[in-house]
Motif scaffolding. Structure first.
Motif, short mmCIF file in Angstrom:
data_model
loop_
_atom_site.label_atom_id
_atom_site.label_comp_id
_atom_site.label_asym_id
_atom_site.label_seq_id
_atom_site.Cartn_x
_atom_site.Cartn_y
_atom_site.Cartn_z
N ARG A 1 26.24 81.89 18.25
CA ARG A 1 27.48 82.16 17.52
C ARG A 1 27.30 81.87 16.04
NH1 ARG A 1 31.58 84.38 20.97
NH2 ARG A 1 30.58 84.19 22.99
N PRO A 2 27.17 82.90 15.22
CA PRO A 2 27.06 82.67 13.78
C PRO A 2 28.39 82.18 13.23
CG PRO A 2 27.29 85.01 14.24
CD PRO A 2 27.21 84.33 15.58
N LYS A 3 28.34 81.55 12.08
CA LYS A 3 29.58 81.22 11.39
C LYS A 3 30.16 82.55 10.92
CE LYS A 3 31.35 78.04 7.94
NZ LYS A 3 32.57 77.83 8.74
N LEU A 4 31.45 82.77 11.18
CA LEU A 4 32.03 84.08 10.85
C LEU A 4 32.34 84.17 9.35
CD1 LEU A 4 34.46 84.44 13.89
CD2 LEU A 4 32.23 85.51 13.59
N THR A 5 32.09 85.36 8.81
CA THR A 5 32.38 85.60 7.39
C THR A 5 33.87 85.89 7.23
OG1 THR A 5 32.08 87.97 7.62
CG2 THR A 5 30.11 86.66 7.10
N GLU A 6 34.33 85.91 5.99
CA GLU A 6 35.74 86.26 5.71
C GLU A 6 36.05 87.65 6.29
OE1 GLU A 6 38.26 84.47 4.51
OE2 GLU A 6 36.87 82.78 4.51
N ALA A 7 35.12 88.58 6.11
CA ALA A 7 35.35 89.95 6.60
C ALA A 7 35.48 89.95 8.12
CB ALA A 7 34.21 90.86 6.16
N GLN A 8 34.65 89.16 8.80
CA GLN A 8 34.74 89.10 10.27
C GLN A 8 36.05 88.44 10.70
OE1 GLN A 8 30.86 87.21 10.71
NE2 GLN A 8 30.23 88.85 12.10
N LEU A 9 36.43 87.39 9.99
CA LEU A 9 37.69 86.71 10.33
C LEU A 9 38.87 87.68 10.18
CD1 LEU A 9 37.03 83.24 8.66
CD2 LEU A 9 37.24 83.72 11.12
N ALA A 10 38.80 88.55 9.18
CA ALA A 10 39.89 89.51 8.96
C ALA A 10 39.96 90.55 10.09
CB ALA A 10 39.70 90.20 7.61
N GLU A 11 38.85 90.72 10.81
CA GLU A 11 38.82 91.68 11.92
C GLU A 11 39.42 91.11 13.19
OE1 GLU A 11 35.23 93.76 13.30
OE2 GLU A 11 34.52 93.65 11.23
N VAL A 12 39.57 89.80 13.24
CA VAL A 12 39.97 89.18 14.51
C VAL A 12 41.26 88.36 14.37
CG1 VAL A 12 37.68 89.21 15.54
CG2 VAL A 12 38.35 87.24 14.15
N ILE A 13 42.22 88.91 13.65
CA ILE A 13 43.50 88.23 13.60
C ILE A 13 44.15 88.32 14.99
CG2 ILE A 13 44.09 88.26 11.13
CD1 ILE A 13 45.35 90.94 11.53
N PRO A 14 44.81 87.23 15.43
CA PRO A 14 45.33 87.19 16.81
C PRO A 14 46.30 88.34 17.11
CG PRO A 14 45.44 85.02 15.79
CD PRO A 14 45.06 85.97 14.70
#
Ligand code: OGA
Ligand code: MN
Length: 295
Positions: free
Chosen positions: A186-199
């Motif tokens: 599990r890599p540390k998620l980037t800002e862009a990845q975090l924006a893809e996985v909003i609940p």
């Protein structure tokens, strides 16, 4: 009268054999490297709705053919962990515990550590996923599937009444840090990845858009809370649903055979990776078909 053979409408001979009382069937004698006729596609589609998990045996297909077959069911979704895409095929996520010589994982090694339905954390979750065996361990590595229509049907009446109209939140991040602590994948998620996985928020009980059957739609991996309930009540209710939903009688255990392609319905089942001993290699390719808004 002689039969007219027309490639667009002719059917090939293949068998569909149930594997378990509750779910799962194997498809034997069909070659998915060739485009399916409309009649064969209709038969496969129907079987998928009836059995929820289809095991296509002995598929010697390329990644491009895997993608092409998957696309017959809808547009494909690209997984947020882009590090584990198959080169040249962004639609394919490598699921594997193998590491390169430099120690870098080639795929997601802990996919399915907790029970889940793929991409339930998206506003538009998945219709189904297709997992194609590339390299299998000599022991372990099974995948379990639990029928969530049966789980709903057999839910005690009081619980049915309690959860019928409720909504729950699903989050990709629910157990991400916990998984990160115990795995190298599990890599540390980037800002862009975090924006893809909003609940996302979905009904606790969803209706299958093609069959009209109801199914429980909460999981220990992604469901964080029931909307509108106090924290402790939400936690207790979810724990009760999780325990109910994966009882043995709802579960088909898939023991992988070489070249199996397994296509499950994420609207009907949850799944779990039973685990592979660390010293044994396992690698599969996954595509994920987009579904529709749960209701
Ligand atoms: C997946 C998954 C389980 C397994 O690929 O979506 O959960 O047994 N895999 O690899
Ligand atoms: Mn999965």
């Amino acid at each position: 009268m002689s039969a007219v053979l027309d490639s667009a409408s002719s059917t090939s001979t293949f068998d569909i054999r149930p594997l378990h009382d509750s779910l799962g069937a194997e498809v034997v004698g069909l070659d998915l490297s060739r485009p399916l006729s409309d009649a064969d596609f209709a038969r496969i589609h129907r079987a998928h709705l009836d059995h929820h998990v289809l095991v296509f045996r002995d598929q010697r297909i390329t990644p491009a053919e895997h993608v092409a077959f998957s696309r017959r069911f809808g547009p494909l979704q690209i997984h947020v962990l882009k590090d584990f895409q198959l080169a040249g095929h962004p639609e394919i996520l490598i699921v594997s515990n193998i590491k390169n010589d430099d120690g870098k994982p080639i795929g997601l090694g802990d996919a399915g550590y907790f029970w889940h339905s793929d991409l339930s954390y998206k506003a538009v979750p998945s219709l189904g996923s297709l997992l194609h065996a590339q390299e299998l361990p000599s022991e372990g590595g099974d995948t379990l599937f639990a029928n969530q229509h049966a789980a709903w049907d057999e839910l005690p009446e009081a619980l049915k009444n309690a959860v019928g109209g409720l909504q729950a939140e699903h989050s990709y991040l629910a157990r991400y840090e916990e998984l990160r602590q115990r795995s190298p994948w599990r890599p540390k998620l980037t800002e862009a990845q975090l924006a893809e996985v909003i609940p996302a928020v979905h009904p606790v009980v969803r209706t299958h858009p093609e069959t009209g059957r109801k199914a429980l739609f909460v999981s220990e991996h992604f469901t964080t809370r029931i909307v509108g309930l106090p924290e402790d009540e939400s936690r207790a209710l979810l724990a009760e649903l999780f325990a109910h939903s994966v009882q043995d009688r709802f579960v088909y255990r898939h023991r992988w055979q070489p070249h199996d392609l397994v296509f499950w319905d994420n609207r009907s089942v949850m799944h779990l990776a039973a685990g592979t001993p660390d010293h044994l290699r396992r690698r599969l390719n996954r595509t994920t078909v987009e579904g529709d808004l749960p209701f």
